[in-house]
Design a protein around this motif. Structure first.
Motif, mmCIF file in Angstrom:
data_model
loop_
_atom_site.group_PDB
_atom_site.id
_atom_site.type_symbol
_atom_site.label_atom_id
_atom_site.label_comp_id
_atom_site.label_asym_id
_atom_site.label_seq_id
_atom_site.Cartn_x
_atom_site.Cartn_y
_atom_site.Cartn_z
ATOM 1 N N ARG A 1 0.820 -1.211 0.000
ATOM 2 C CA ARG A 1 0.000 0.000 0.000
ATOM 3 C C ARG A 1 0.856 1.265 0.000
ATOM 4 O O ARG A 1 0.371 2.340 -0.351
ATOM 5 C CB ARG A 1 -0.943 -0.016 1.203
ATOM 6 N N LEU A 2 2.124 1.135 0.393
ATOM 7 C CA LEU A 2 3.047 2.266 0.311
ATOM 8 C C LEU A 2 3.643 2.424 -1.086
ATOM 9 O O LEU A 2 4.431 3.342 -1.331
ATOM 10 C CB LEU A 2 4.177 2.101 1.331
ATOM 11 N N GLY A 3 3.284 1.505 -2.000
ATOM 12 C CA GLY A 3 3.769 1.590 -3.366
ATOM 13 C C GLY A 3 5.058 0.852 -3.615
ATOM 14 O O GLY A 3 5.662 1.019 -4.679
ATOM 15 N N HIS A 4 5.497 0.018 -2.663
ATOM 16 C CA HIS A 4 6.717 -0.754 -2.879
ATOM 17 C C HIS A 4 6.438 -1.901 -3.836
ATOM 18 O O HIS A 4 5.377 -2.538 -3.780
ATOM 19 C CB HIS A 4 7.239 -1.304 -1.557
ATOM 20 N N SER A 5 7.390 -2.205 -4.682
ATOM 21 C CA SER A 5 7.246 -3.334 -5.596
ATOM 22 C C SER A 5 7.541 -4.631 -4.849
ATOM 23 O O SER A 5 8.209 -4.622 -3.800
ATOM 24 C CB SER A 5 8.208 -3.186 -6.772
ATOM 25 N N PRO A 6 7.049 -5.783 -5.353
ATOM 26 C CA PRO A 6 7.377 -7.060 -4.693
ATOM 27 C C PRO A 6 8.869 -7.305 -4.551
ATOM 28 O O PRO A 6 9.317 -7.850 -3.541
ATOM 29 C CB PRO A 6 6.704 -8.091 -5.610
ATOM 30 N N GLN B 1 11.198 -4.992 -4.160
ATOM 31 C CA GLN B 1 11.655 -4.126 -3.085
ATOM 32 C C GLN B 1 11.257 -4.678 -1.722
ATOM 33 O O GLN B 1 12.030 -4.623 -0.762
ATOM 34 C CB GLN B 1 11.100 -2.719 -3.277
ATOM 35 N N ILE B 2 10.042 -5.228 -1.641
ATOM 36 C CA ILE B 2 9.579 -5.800 -0.374
ATOM 37 C C ILE B 2 10.457 -6.979 0.016
ATOM 38 O O ILE B 2 10.871 -7.118 1.177
ATOM 39 C CB ILE B 2 8.106 -6.210 -0.492
ATOM 40 N N ARG B 3 10.722 -7.858 -0.943
ATOM 41 C CA ARG B 3 11.563 -9.023 -0.648
ATOM 42 C C ARG B 3 12.928 -8.597 -0.110
ATOM 43 O O ARG B 3 13.407 -9.121 0.897
ATOM 44 C CB ARG B 3 11.741 -9.865 -1.912
ATOM 45 N N ALA B 4 13.550 -7.620 -0.768
ATOM 46 C CA ALA B 4 14.885 -7.189 -0.361
ATOM 47 C C ALA B 4 14.872 -6.483 0.987
ATOM 48 O O ALA B 4 15.743 -6.708 1.832
ATOM 49 C CB ALA B 4 15.479 -6.279 -1.434
ATOM 50 N N ARG B 5 13.874 -5.640 1.230
ATOM 51 C CA ARG B 5 13.833 -4.887 2.476
ATOM 52 C C ARG B 5 13.488 -5.782 3.670
ATOM 53 O O ARG B 5 13.984 -5.546 4.776
ATOM 54 C CB ARG B 5 12.828 -3.749 2.368
ATOM 55 N N LEU B 6 12.661 -6.788 3.464
ATOM 56 C CA LEU B 6 12.357 -7.698 4.570
ATOM 57 C C LEU B 6 13.623 -8.413 5.026
ATOM 58 O O LEU B 6 13.845 -8.595 6.233
ATOM 59 C CB LEU B 6 11.294 -8.710 4.139
ATOM 60 N N ARG B 7 14.430 -8.826 4.083
ATOM 61 C CA ARG B 7 15.682 -9.484 4.451
ATOM 62 C C ARG B 7 16.610 -8.520 5.200
ATOM 63 O O ARG B 7 17.337 -8.928 6.110
ATOM 64 C CB ARG B 7 16.369 -10.019 3.199
ATOM 65 N N ARG B 8 16.574 -7.261 4.813
ATOM 66 C CA ARG B 8 17.440 -6.276 5.457
ATOM 67 C C ARG B 8 16.878 -5.827 6.801
ATOM 68 O O ARG B 8 17.636 -5.620 7.764
ATOM 69 C CB ARG B 8 17.602 -5.076 4.526
ATOM 70 N N ASP B 9 15.560 -5.652 6.899
ATOM 71 C CA ASP B 9 14.955 -5.149 8.134
ATOM 72 C C ASP B 9 14.783 -6.222 9.194
ATOM 73 O O ASP B 9 14.678 -5.908 10.385
ATOM 74 C CB ASP B 9 13.590 -4.517 7.819
#
Length: 368
Positions: free
Chosen positions: A111-116, A118-126
Motif C-alpha cells: 500500500r506504500l507503493g513498494h514493488s514485490p 523491493q519488499i523481498r529485499a527490504r524484509l531481508r534487510r529489516d
C-alpha cells in the motif's frame, strides 16, 4: 552401468520403486551420481530426495554431491513416500496465510507503493535474524494474481506500478509479439532509416500508430510529421485490419505534395501488414520503417501526440462514435496550437512555410 528397468513409469515424481533403489544404493555406499545413473535420474534429484527424507530430522542436509555421508540416520523408502504424499496434498496454505506478521508487513508495504522485489529485499534487510519474515517476490505476485479475491485483489493490484489486475506471462507476451512480427513480411527496421530523419532537418517523415478505445473494439489512426508536428487522423470506426488502415493512409496522405511523403515509421502491429502497398501507392521515396518491440520512444513524436489526443478521446471510451468531420476538427485544434518546440509557431504555420518554399532538389546531377 545401464539403468535398471523399472516396473512402474518414471514421471515427474519419484516412484516407490525408485525410492527402494535409492535406499539400496545408500546401503551399499554408492555415490549420488552412481545412484542417479542406476535409476536414470539427475544427481540433483537424488540429492534433493535424501535432503528431504533421510533420517528423523527434516532439516538434515548432506554436504557433498559425490557420496552420501555415512551416519546412523537411514533412508526409508516407505517413510519418504509418505512424506512426499503429504507435501503433495492440496490445497496448501501460502506462506502469507500461515504467518500473520509477514502478511501484515507485506500488505503495508504494497500500500506504500513498494514493488514485490523491493519488499523481498527490504524484509531481508529489516529482519536479518527472522527466517519467518522471508518471502520471494513471486510468492507476493501469486498472492495478488492467484490467491487474491474480490476487493482485496483489486486493491493490492492497484498498488502495483502497472495497476494490472491480471498478470501476463512474459513468455506469452514475447511469443505474441514474435508472432505479430512474423505476420508482417518484408519489414525494414528503424535502424536502417536515413540519418536525416533523426535531426528533423528534412520534412516529410511521419510517425504513425493507433489509439485504442474501450475493450480494444474501436480505434483511431494517428500520423504526425516529425519536423512540423502536423497531425493527420485516420477514421477507422469499425475495423483496423491491414487493408482498411492502408486505404485510410493512402486517402489522407495522397493530399500532401510529393516532397512531404518521404517515409512512415510504425510499430510492428499487424495493421501495417500492407506496408508495401502503402509505399507503392504513396510513392514514399524512403519507405516504411518498423520500430523494435517494446520501444515506444523510437516514435517519440507520435507518442507525445497521442497523449495530447487523449484530451479529446479519453481512455476507456468508445472511439467508433466519432465521425470523420470531428476527427478533422480535433486535428485542426492540435495543428493550430502553438508549440514551444516550434518557437511558439503552430504546426499549421510550420507546414505552410514549408509548402510556400520551393522544395530543394536531392543534389543529384542529371545527365543528358
Amino acid at each position: 552401468m545401464a539403468p535398471l528397468p523399472l516396473s512402474e513409469p518414471s514421471g515427474r515424481f519419484l516412484s516407490m520403486l525408485e525410492r527402494e533403489q535409492i535406499a539400496a544404493g545408500v546401503a551399499r555406499g554408492d555415490s549420488i551420481r552412481a545412484i542417479a545413473r542406476r535409476i536414470d535420474r539427475a544427481p540433483s534429484t537424488v540429492l534433493r530426495e535424501l535432503r528431504r527424507n533421510r533420517g528423523a530430522s527434516p532439516h538434515y542436509r548432506p554436504r557433498r554431491i559425490t557420496r552420501p555421508p555415512r551416519r546412523a540416520a537411514t533412508y526409508s523408502p516407505s517413510i519418504a513416500q509418505a512424506r512426499a504424499d503429504r507435501r503433495l496434498a492440496r490445497p496448501k496454505a501460502t506462506k502469507l496465510e500461515s504467518c500473520h506478521r509477514l502478511k501484515v508487513e507485506v500488505y503495508r508495504r504494497l500500500r506504500l507503493g513498494h514493488s514485490p522485489q523491493q519488499i523481498r529485499a527490504r524484509l531481508r534487510r529489516d529482519f536479518p535474524d527472522d527466517e519467518q519474515m522471508r518471502i520471494s517476490h513471486e510468492a507476493i505476485y501469486r498472492c495478488i494474481y492467484v490467491q487474491g479475491r474480490g476487493q482485496l485483489r483489486q486493491e493490492l493490484a492497484a498498488c502495483l506500478r502497472t495497476g494490472r489486475a491480471v498478470r501476463v506471462p512474459r513468455a506469452r507476451a514475447k511469443r505474441r509479439n514474435a508472432e505479430a512480427g512474423k505476420q508482417i513480411t518484408g519489414m525494414v527496421m528503424i535502424t536502417e532509416r536515413p540519418a536525416e530523419v533523426e535531426d528533423r532537418a528534412v520534412p516529410g517523415h511521419w510517425e504513425g500508430d493507433l489509439i485504442i478505445g474501450k475493450n480494444g473494439e474501436s480505434q483511431i489512426g494517428t500520423l504526425v510529421e516529425r519536423t512540423t508536428r502536423f497531425v493527420i487522423l485516420l477514421h477507422l470506426p469499425g475495423r483496423r485490419d491491414a487493408a482498411t488502415v492502408a486505404d485510410q493512409m493512402i486517402t489522407q496522405m495522397s493530399r500532401l505534395p510529393e516532397h512531404l511523403r518521404r517515409s512512415v515509421t510504425w510499430d510492428q502491429g499487424r495493421e501495417m501488414a500492407a506496408h508495401a502497398r502503402v509505399k507503392a501507392e504513396l510513392d514514399l521515396r524512403d519507405g516504411v520503417y518498423f520500430c523494435d518491440p517494446h520501444s515506444p520512444w523510437q516514435r517519440g513524436t507520435n507518442e507525445n501526440t497521442n497523449g495530447l489526443l487523449r484530451q479529446y478521446f479519453p481512455k476507456g471510451s468508445d472511439l467508433s462514435g466519432y465521425a470523420q468531420h470531428y476527427l478533422e476538427y480535433v486535428a485542426d485544434l492540435l495543428n493550430t496550437r502553438p508549440r514551444q518546440t516550434l518557437e511558439w509557431a503552430t504546426p499549421a504555420e510550420a507546414l505552410h512555410q514549408i509548402l510556400s518554399t520551393p522544395p530543394e532538389t536531392d543534389g543529384v546531377a542529371t545527365t543528358a
